[in-house]
Design a protein around this motif. Structure first.
Motif, PDB file in Angstrom:
ATOM      1  N   UNK A  34     -20.382  39.493  50.927  1.00 17.27           N
ATOM      2  CA  UNK A  34     -19.198  40.255  50.272  1.00 17.27           C
ATOM      3  C   UNK A  34     -19.519  41.211  48.939  1.00 17.27           C
ATOM      4  N   UNK A  35     -20.056  42.655  48.599  1.00 15.04           N
ATOM      5  CA  UNK A  35     -20.239  43.208  47.659  1.00 15.04           C
ATOM      6  C   UNK A  35     -18.774  44.128  47.284  1.00 15.04           C
ATOM      7  N   UNK A  36     -18.996  44.402  46.336  1.00 10.27           N
ATOM      8  CA  UNK A  36     -17.563  44.665  45.671  1.00 10.27           C
ATOM      9  C   UNK A  36     -17.914  46.569  45.077  1.00 10.27           C
ATOM     10  N   UNK A  37     -17.452  47.355  45.142  1.00 13.12           N
ATOM     11  CA  UNK A  37     -18.067  48.309  44.459  1.00 13.12           C
ATOM     12  C   UNK A  37     -17.116  49.846  44.126  1.00 13.12           C
ATOM     13  N   UNK A  38     -17.763  49.293  42.923  1.00 11.58           N
ATOM     14  CA  UNK A  38     -16.715  50.378  41.461  1.00 11.58           C
ATOM     15  C   UNK A  38     -16.965  51.510  41.054  1.00 11.58           C
ATOM     16  N   UNK A  39     -16.271  52.377  41.950  1.00 13.99           N
ATOM     17  CA  UNK A  39     -16.363  53.966  40.757  1.00 13.99           C
ATOM     18  C   UNK A  39     -15.041  54.352  39.226  1.00 13.99           C
ATOM     19  N   UNK A  40     -16.724  54.374  38.374  1.00 16.54           N
ATOM     20  CA  UNK A  40     -15.771  54.566  37.624  1.00 16.54           C
ATOM     21  C   UNK A  40     -16.324  55.575  36.600  1.00 16.54           C
ATOM     22  N   UNK A  41     -15.585  56.696  36.262  1.00 18.03           N
ATOM     23  CA  UNK A  41     -15.840  58.430  35.756  1.00 18.03           C
ATOM     24  C   UNK A  41     -16.909  58.822  36.606  1.00 18.03           C
ATOM     25  N   UNK A  42     -16.849  58.373  38.231  1.00 21.05           N
ATOM     26  CA  UNK A  42     -17.580  59.312  39.246  1.00 21.05           C
ATOM     27  C   UNK A  42     -18.761  58.629  38.891  1.00 21.05           C
ATOM     28  N   UNK A  43     -19.202  57.093  38.241  1.00 18.16           N
ATOM     29  CA  UNK A  43     -20.273  56.573  38.336  1.00 18.16           C
ATOM     30  C   UNK A  43     -19.911  55.490  39.397  1.00 18.16           C
ATOM     31  N   UNK A  44     -21.566  55.301  40.134  1.00 22.30           N
ATOM     32  CA  UNK A  44     -20.803  54.376  41.523  1.00 22.30           C
ATOM     33  C   UNK A  44     -21.649  52.351  40.593  1.00 22.30           C
ATOM     34  N   UNK A  45     -21.090  51.734  40.922  1.00 18.48           N
ATOM     35  CA  UNK A  45     -21.502  50.727  40.520  1.00 18.48           C
ATOM     36  C   UNK A  45     -21.199  49.360  41.852  1.00 18.48           C
ATOM     37  N   UNK A  46     -22.414  48.248  42.228  1.00 17.40           N
ATOM     38  CA  UNK A  46     -21.915  47.748  43.840  1.00 17.40           C
ATOM     39  C   UNK A  46     -22.927  46.007  42.542  1.00 17.40           C
ATOM     40  N   UNK A  47     -21.751  45.172  43.068  1.00 17.47           N
ATOM     41  CA  UNK A  47     -21.961  43.730  42.393  1.00 17.47           C
ATOM     42  C   UNK A  47     -21.606  42.518  43.440  1.00 17.47           C
ATOM     43  N   UNK A  48     -22.251  41.824  43.455  1.00 17.51           N
ATOM     44  CA  UNK A  48     -21.520  40.374  44.211  1.00 17.51           C
ATOM     45  C   UNK A  48     -19.917  40.547  44.237  1.00 17.51           C
ATOM     46  N   UNK A  49     -19.218  40.259  45.397  1.00 18.81           N
ATOM     47  CA  UNK A  49     -17.434  40.420  44.845  1.00 18.81           C
ATOM     48  C   UNK A  49     -17.503  39.016  44.477  1.00 18.81           C
ATOM     49  N   UNK A  50     -18.675  37.918  44.299  1.00 23.32           N
ATOM     50  CA  UNK A  50     -17.904  36.489  44.011  1.00 23.32           C
ATOM     51  C   UNK A  50     -18.693  36.290  42.689  1.00 23.32           C
ATOM     52  N   UNK A  51     -17.691  35.680  41.717  1.00 24.05           N
ATOM     53  CA  UNK A  51     -17.665  35.131  40.553  1.00 24.05           C
ATOM     54  C   UNK A  51     -18.776  34.095  40.843  1.00 24.05           C
ATOM     55  N   UNK A  52     -19.426  34.518  39.510  1.00 27.72           N
ATOM     56  CA  UNK A  52     -20.670  32.845  39.885  1.00 27.72           C
ATOM     57  C   UNK A  52     -19.965  31.531  38.981  1.00 27.72           C
ATOM     58  N   UNK A  53     -18.536  31.783  38.560  1.00 26.33           N
ATOM     59  CA  UNK A  53     -17.422  30.733  37.436  1.00 26.33           C
ATOM     60  C   UNK A  53     -17.477  29.883  38.986  1.00 26.33           C
ATOM     61  N   UNK A  54     -16.575  30.508  39.705  1.00 23.18           N
ATOM     62  CA  UNK A  54     -15.753  29.133  40.845  1.00 23.18           C
ATOM     63  C   UNK A  54     -15.331  30.218  41.637  1.00 23.18           C
ATOM     64  N   UNK A  55     -16.086  30.985  42.119  1.00 30.83           N
ATOM     65  CA  UNK A  55     -15.900  31.975  43.474  1.00 30.83           C
ATOM     66  C   UNK A  55     -14.998  33.681  42.939  1.00 30.83           C
ATOM     67  N   UNK A  56     -14.368  33.135  42.422  1.00 34.25           N
ATOM     68  CA  UNK A  56     -13.105  34.281  42.442  1.00 34.25           C
ATOM     69  C   UNK A  56     -13.388  36.068  42.600  1.00 34.25           C
ATOM     70  N   UNK A  57     -12.652  36.657  43.567  1.00 36.02           N
ATOM     71  CA  UNK A  57     -12.672  38.231  44.084  1.00 36.02           C
ATOM     72  C   UNK A  57     -12.820  39.393  43.108  1.00 36.02           C
ATOM     73  N   UNK A  58     -13.968  39.716  42.207  1.00 35.63           N
ATOM     74  CA  UNK A  58     -14.113  40.770  41.442  1.00 35.63           C
ATOM     75  C   UNK A  58     -14.123  41.773  41.411  1.00 35.63           C
ATOM     76  N   UNK A  59     -14.077  42.206  42.687  1.00 36.40           N
ATOM     77  CA  UNK A  59     -13.717  43.387  42.966  1.00 36.40           C
ATOM     78  C   UNK A  59     -12.267  43.507  43.385  1.00 36.40           C
ATOM     79  N   UNK A  60     -11.512  42.472  42.944  1.00 36.44           N
ATOM     80  CA  UNK A  60      -9.883  42.805  42.238  1.00 36.44           C
ATOM     81  C   UNK A  60      -9.523  43.464  40.981  1.00 36.44           C
ATOM     82  N   UNK A  61     -10.881  42.654  40.326  1.00 34.96           N
ATOM     83  CA  UNK A  61     -10.568  42.898  38.738  1.00 34.96           C
ATOM     84  C   UNK A  61     -10.493  44.147  38.332  1.00 34.96           C
ATOM     85  N   UNK A  62      -9.973  43.614  37.196  1.00 31.27           N
ATOM     86  CA  UNK A  62      -9.532  44.703  36.157  1.00 31.27           C
ATOM     87  C   UNK A  62     -10.801  45.316  35.923  1.00 31.27           C
TER      88      UNK A  62
END
Lengths: 107, 354
Positions: A34-62
């Motif tokens: 599961x990969x979380x994609x972000x577009x921040x002011x036109x720049x793209x970033x990709x992280x694992x969607x799985x938080x290393x803490x307890x597995x929370x969904x980073x792609x839904x994060x603020x």
């Protein structure tokens, strides 16, 4: 972080630019990861969607100031480096390449 | 290895209005439906405390998730988290903030009617604890008598901040007699509501972080100290569970208690062992487990030294903002598979009889 050129062999298309407007995020499945994609002011970033803490969904994060906050417990990660701002648990990141309105990540 | 996971605490999420529906007396129910013009309709006499639990909206877990109306409403999230069985705790446990003392018992009874109706299924998946009020021990004992043998009722939870006395006080004896008779454990649980009692009223916290750091642990020590020193642990065959205070306060209290006992045992009730050994007979909810970053706490060492292998029970504390997924237990380095089996399943079966 977005790149403009790349070794095509390791790239995988994950979205098109019109699917990821500035200020938005999405989650894609890449070979079972599961990969979380972000577009921040036109720049793209990709992280694992799985938080290393307890597995929370980073792609839904603020997202604020180039950091994403896990929606479960508020752990704060730099979207470019994956570093946990207050601790040592980093989240995995992927290089992002945009070519012809297609977003790719490097595996 | 995958384990069957029993969650010792998932909170129901009823509003004051939901509870109000269960007030048995028609006239009083109508009175309560119409009597709170100045406050949010859903809350009624239960006071919203005004804390920001989401750090300015950066987390999204809503402690009063309005979509949890019945046990089965949590099916999707429970399955997503890999939890097989849930023992619900009352969600609206800040009932100790109801300012009208003469309405507290009425709401307690209505609340238990709601819990039995909507959450205490006894079906292998969903069980529940009753709600009891420290300042109303006779009426709380009546609640245990009323529902103690109900299928799906496996414990009684008391809000451990707000009562006038620590739980070794003689006023609680009717509760212990009823719990012993019905073989129901008593689970102590704090609230971060604004309660006009120890220790909340005196904390004068600057913000939620300063408050929440201590709001759960201090009452635990207050009550455990009292239950042991005043001999309740010898007098009654009742299991006590300390929920949501974590584990790290246990050795701190044990050390102080033993020192006092060795110096002045005449001020203690008749005990058959060291005070700290009683701490090894209480049950403890895991949540919140220490973060890995807190290097001064070694959970495995604590469990072994305090002899807690058969006493620790996994608790998620959903849907509260500081909940622990089962991953929190799996993340503890050095726990054996056998210890995880006990934490996830065996100890809960023993305590709750499920």
């Amino acid at each position: 972080m977005t790149e403009t050129s790349a070794d095509e062999s390791a790239l995988q298309k994950v979205a098109t630019t019109d699917e990821l407007e500035p200020g938005s995020s999405s989650v894609v499945d890449v070979d079972g990861e599961q990969v979380a994609l972000f577009n921040i002011e036109g720049e793209y970033f990709a992280l694992s969607n799985v938080c290393p803490h307890q597995g929370g969904p980073l792609g839904q994060g603020r997202v604020e100031d180039n950091c994403v906050y896990c929606p479960w417990h508020g752990w704060q990660f730099d979207v470019e480096t994956g570093e946990h701002v207050q601790g040592e648990d980093a989240v995995g990141t992927y290089d992002v390449v945009v070519e012809d309105d297609e977003i790719h990540i490097r595996l | 290895m995958d384990h069957t996971v029993i969650d010792g605490e998932w909170h129901s999420a009823e509003s004051g209005a939901d509870i109000r529906e269960y007030i048995a007396d028609d006239e009083m129910r109508e009175n309560e439906e119409q009597g709170y013009l100045a406050g949010p309709k859903d809350w009624g006499p239960v006071q919203w405390d005004g804390w920001d639990r989401s750090a300015g909206g950066r987390t999204e877990i809503n402690i009063h998730s309005p979509d949890i109306k019945t046990a089965e409403d949590i099916d999707p999230v429970r399955e997503q988290l890999g939890i097989d069985t849930v023992v619900f705790s009352p969600g609206q446990f800040r009932m100790t903030t109801i300012p009208a003392q003469d309405k507290q018992v009425m709401y307690m009874r209505a609340f238990n009617d709601l819990t039995v109706d909507r959450f205490a299924r006894g079906d292998g998946t969903y069980y529940a604890k009753l709600y009891i009020f420290g300042n109303h021990p006779e009426e709380s004992a009546e609640e245990i008598e009323r529902y103690g043998d109900e299928d799906g009722v496996v414990g009684a939870m008391i809000t451990d901040v707000g009562p006038t006395y620590p739980m070794g006080h003689k006023s609680y004896e009717p509760i212990y007699e009823a719990a012993e008779k019905h073989d129901l454990p008593i689970i102590l649980h704090s609230t971060t509501g604004i309660v006009a009692g120890f220790p909340i009223a005196g904390m004068q916290s600057k913000n939620f972080a300063e408050f929440h750091t201590l709001a759960h642990t201090i009452p635990k020590m207050w009550h455990a100290n009292s239950l042991i020193l005043r001999g309740i642990v010898e007098q009654y065959d009742v299991d006590f569970g300390f929920w949501e205070g974590g584990l790290s306060w246990i050795p701190a209290l044990g050390e102080r208690l033993d020192r006092e006992y060795l110096e002045r045992s005449s001020e203690f009730a008749e005990l058959s062992k060291l005070p700290s050994e009683y701490l090894s007979e209480f049950y403890y909810g895991t949540q919140p487990l220490p973060e890995e970053a807190t290097k001064m706490v070694d959970v495995v060492d604590l469990i072994e030294r305090a002899d807690l292998e058969d006493q620790v029970i996994y608790c998620s504390d959903r849907p509260h903002q500081d909940f622990d997924a089962p991953a929190a237990v799996n993340n503890v380095e050095g726990l054996s598979d056998e210890q995880k089996q006990k934490i996830f399943e065996d100890n809960a079966r023993e305590l709750f009889g499920i």
